[in-house]
Motif scaffolding. Structure first.
Motif, short mmCIF file in Angstrom:
data_model
loop_
_atom_site.label_atom_id
_atom_site.label_comp_id
_atom_site.label_asym_id
_atom_site.label_seq_id
_atom_site.Cartn_x
_atom_site.Cartn_y
_atom_site.Cartn_z
N MET A 152 54.48 1.78 60.39
CA MET A 152 53.46 2.40 61.24
C MET A 152 53.47 1.81 62.65
SD MET A 152 50.31 2.33 58.51
CE MET A 152 50.52 2.91 56.83
N ILE A 153 53.62 0.50 62.73
CA ILE A 153 53.66 -0.16 64.04
C ILE A 153 54.88 0.30 64.84
CG2 ILE A 153 53.91 -2.39 65.19
CD1 ILE A 153 52.28 -3.60 62.89
N MET A 154 56.02 0.48 64.16
CA MET A 154 57.23 0.94 64.86
C MET A 154 57.03 2.33 65.43
SD MET A 154 60.22 -0.43 62.28
CE MET A 154 61.49 0.46 63.17
N GLY A 155 56.35 3.21 64.70
CA GLY A 155 56.08 4.55 65.22
C GLY A 155 55.19 4.52 66.44
N SER A 156 54.12 3.73 66.39
CA SER A 156 53.23 3.62 67.54
C SER A 156 53.93 2.97 68.73
CB SER A 156 51.98 2.81 67.16
OG SER A 156 51.21 3.49 66.20
N THR A 157 54.79 1.99 68.44
CA THR A 157 55.53 1.33 69.52
C THR A 157 56.47 2.31 70.22
OG1 THR A 157 55.44 -0.76 68.31
CG2 THR A 157 57.07 -0.59 70.07
N LEU A 158 57.13 3.16 69.43
CA LEU A 158 58.02 4.17 70.02
C LEU A 158 57.26 5.11 70.95
CD1 LEU A 158 60.77 5.64 70.20
CD2 LEU A 158 60.10 6.90 68.14
N MET A 159 56.09 5.58 70.50
CA MET A 159 55.31 6.50 71.32
C MET A 159 54.76 5.80 72.57
SD MET A 159 55.60 9.36 69.88
CE MET A 159 54.44 10.24 70.91
N ALA A 160 54.33 4.55 72.42
CA ALA A 160 53.82 3.82 73.58
C ALA A 160 54.93 3.59 74.61
CB ALA A 160 53.22 2.48 73.13
N THR A 161 56.13 3.25 74.11
CA THR A 161 57.26 3.03 75.03
C THR A 161 57.64 4.32 75.75
OG1 THR A 161 58.09 1.31 73.55
CG2 THR A 161 59.62 2.19 75.18
N THR A 162 57.67 5.42 75.02
CA THR A 162 58.00 6.71 75.64
C THR A 162 56.97 7.09 76.69
OG1 THR A 162 59.01 7.41 73.55
CG2 THR A 162 58.54 9.11 75.17
N SER A 163 55.70 6.86 76.39
CA SER A 163 54.64 7.22 77.34
C SER A 163 54.74 6.41 78.62
CB SER A 163 53.26 7.00 76.68
OG SER A 163 53.09 7.83 75.56
N ILE A 164 54.99 5.10 78.49
CA ILE A 164 55.03 4.27 79.71
C ILE A 164 56.29 4.56 80.51
CG2 ILE A 164 56.21 2.24 78.79
CD1 ILE A 164 53.10 2.32 81.07
N LEU A 165 57.39 4.94 79.84
CA LEU A 165 58.59 5.33 80.58
C LEU A 165 58.35 6.63 81.35
CD1 LEU A 165 61.47 4.51 78.05
CD2 LEU A 165 60.94 3.34 80.19
N LEU A 166 57.67 7.57 80.74
CA LEU A 166 57.33 8.80 81.46
C LEU A 166 56.39 8.52 82.62
CD1 LEU A 166 56.93 11.26 78.44
CD2 LEU A 166 58.73 11.27 80.16
N CYS A 167 55.47 7.58 82.44
CA CYS A 167 54.58 7.19 83.54
C CYS A 167 55.38 6.62 84.70
CB CYS A 167 53.57 6.15 83.05
SG CYS A 167 52.29 6.81 81.96
N ALA A 168 56.37 5.79 84.37
CA ALA A 168 57.21 5.23 85.43
C ALA A 168 57.98 6.33 86.15
CB ALA A 168 58.19 4.21 84.83
N GLY A 169 58.46 7.32 85.40
CA GLY A 169 59.16 8.43 86.04
C GLY A 169 58.25 9.25 86.93
N MET A 170 57.01 9.52 86.45
CA MET A 170 56.05 10.26 87.27
C MET A 170 55.70 9.49 88.54
SD MET A 170 55.41 13.14 85.75
CE MET A 170 57.14 13.14 85.23
N ALA A 171 55.52 8.17 88.41
CA ALA A 171 55.19 7.36 89.58
C ALA A 171 56.33 7.36 90.58
CB ALA A 171 54.87 5.93 89.14
N ALA A 172 57.57 7.35 90.08
CA ALA A 172 58.72 7.39 90.99
C ALA A 172 58.78 8.72 91.74
CB ALA A 172 60.01 7.17 90.20
N VAL A 173 58.47 9.82 91.05
CA VAL A 173 58.49 11.13 91.70
C VAL A 173 57.39 11.23 92.75
CG1 VAL A 173 58.12 13.59 91.31
CG2 VAL A 173 59.58 12.30 89.76
N ILE A 174 56.19 10.71 92.40
CA ILE A 174 55.07 10.81 93.33
C ILE A 174 55.33 9.99 94.60
CG2 ILE A 174 52.63 10.22 93.63
CD1 ILE A 174 52.27 10.81 90.65
N SER A 175 55.92 8.79 94.43
CA SER A 175 56.16 7.92 95.57
C SER A 175 57.43 8.28 96.34
CB SER A 175 56.26 6.47 95.10
OG SER A 175 57.33 6.31 94.19
N SER A 176 58.21 9.22 95.82
CA SER A 176 59.45 9.59 96.48
C SER A 176 59.16 10.36 97.76
CB SER A 176 60.33 10.43 95.54
OG SER A 176 61.49 10.87 96.22
#
Length: 232
Positions: free
Chosen positions: A72-96
């Motif tokens: 269960m923890i591995m599943g939540s960790t995967l989703m949390a990692t994916t979400s924060i990576l997408l956040c980093a991508g969105m932040a890079a697009v906004i600041s570009s």
């Protein structure tokens, strides 16, 4: 002139998300009143029985409990990692400094000015941030369960199966909310290409989620009460 450009965004995007919110309010009502007709309520009842069984026979099932919670923890960790990576991508697009609206300006229905493009990406960023937050809290609660479920039981035990079940339930509720927020990012992602796709995606998601959230039991003449008993 500005209204003519953004009236589709003002009408279709809120309408689509109101449909999704209405469905989740209906789901919440069913979970509260008839939990065994929903996947959420049925799984919640099953998890409470599982915790009681694991703690009752802990000497034989402690490895099984830890391995299950680890998955269960591995599943939540995967989703949390994916979400924060997408956040980093969105932040890079906004600041570009590159204006992303230029290659899309002729193909997008609705408004596609600088403010509207920024609003779309900021909304996406906010949704994924909250998804990451919910999954992180879910990992915290399940980690606590991972320790407490192996607590030795005695007549004066402070850590009871009911307390551990409550912690596990909080973790799964946060996991479910995080997943739903992550799924809400799909229509928002389509908003980049216009509000029409947002509305169509929201309308399509409702029957899909309905088939995933509700239990369709086979059997004639059987009704399931809230307490789980079968009446013929």
């Amino acid at each position: 002139m500005e209204w003519r450009k953004c009236y589709l965004d003002v009408m279709l995007v809120p309408l689509g998300f109101l449909i999704l919110m209405g469905y989740h309010l209906y789901l919440w009502h069913k979970v509260r009143t008839q939990p065994l007709t929903t996947i959420v309520g049925t799984n919640s009842r099953g998890r409470s029985f599982w915790v009681s069984a694991m703690m009752k026979d802990n000497d034989k099932k402690n490895i099984l409990a830890v391995q299950t919670l680890r998955n269960m923890i591995m599943g939540s960790t995967l989703m949390a990692t994916t979400s924060i990576l997408l956040c980093a991508g969105m932040a890079a697009v906004i600041s570009s400094t590159y204006s992303i609206k230029k290659p899309l300006s002729d193909a997008v229905y609705g408004a596609h000015g600088e403010f509207m493009v920024a609003l779309k990406y900021v909304t996406l960023l906010t949704i994924f941030l909250f998804s990451f937050f919910c999954h992180s809290l879910s990992i915290r609660f399940i980690n606590q369960v991972n320790i407490l479920i192996n607590t030795p039981q005695d007549p004066t035990a402070i850590v009871t199966p009911e307390y551990v079940s409550e912690l596990l339930e909080k973790g799964f509720v946060l996991n479910t909310v995080g997943n739903r927020l992550f799924h809400a990012g799909l229509p928002l992602l389509l908003w980049i290409f216009g509000p029409v796709l947002v509305f169509l995606c929201c309308v399509t998601m409702v029957p899909v989620l309905y088939n995933l959230d509700f239990v369709f039991r086979s059997g004639k003449g059987k009704n399931i009460d809230v307490d789980g008993s079968n009446n013929v």
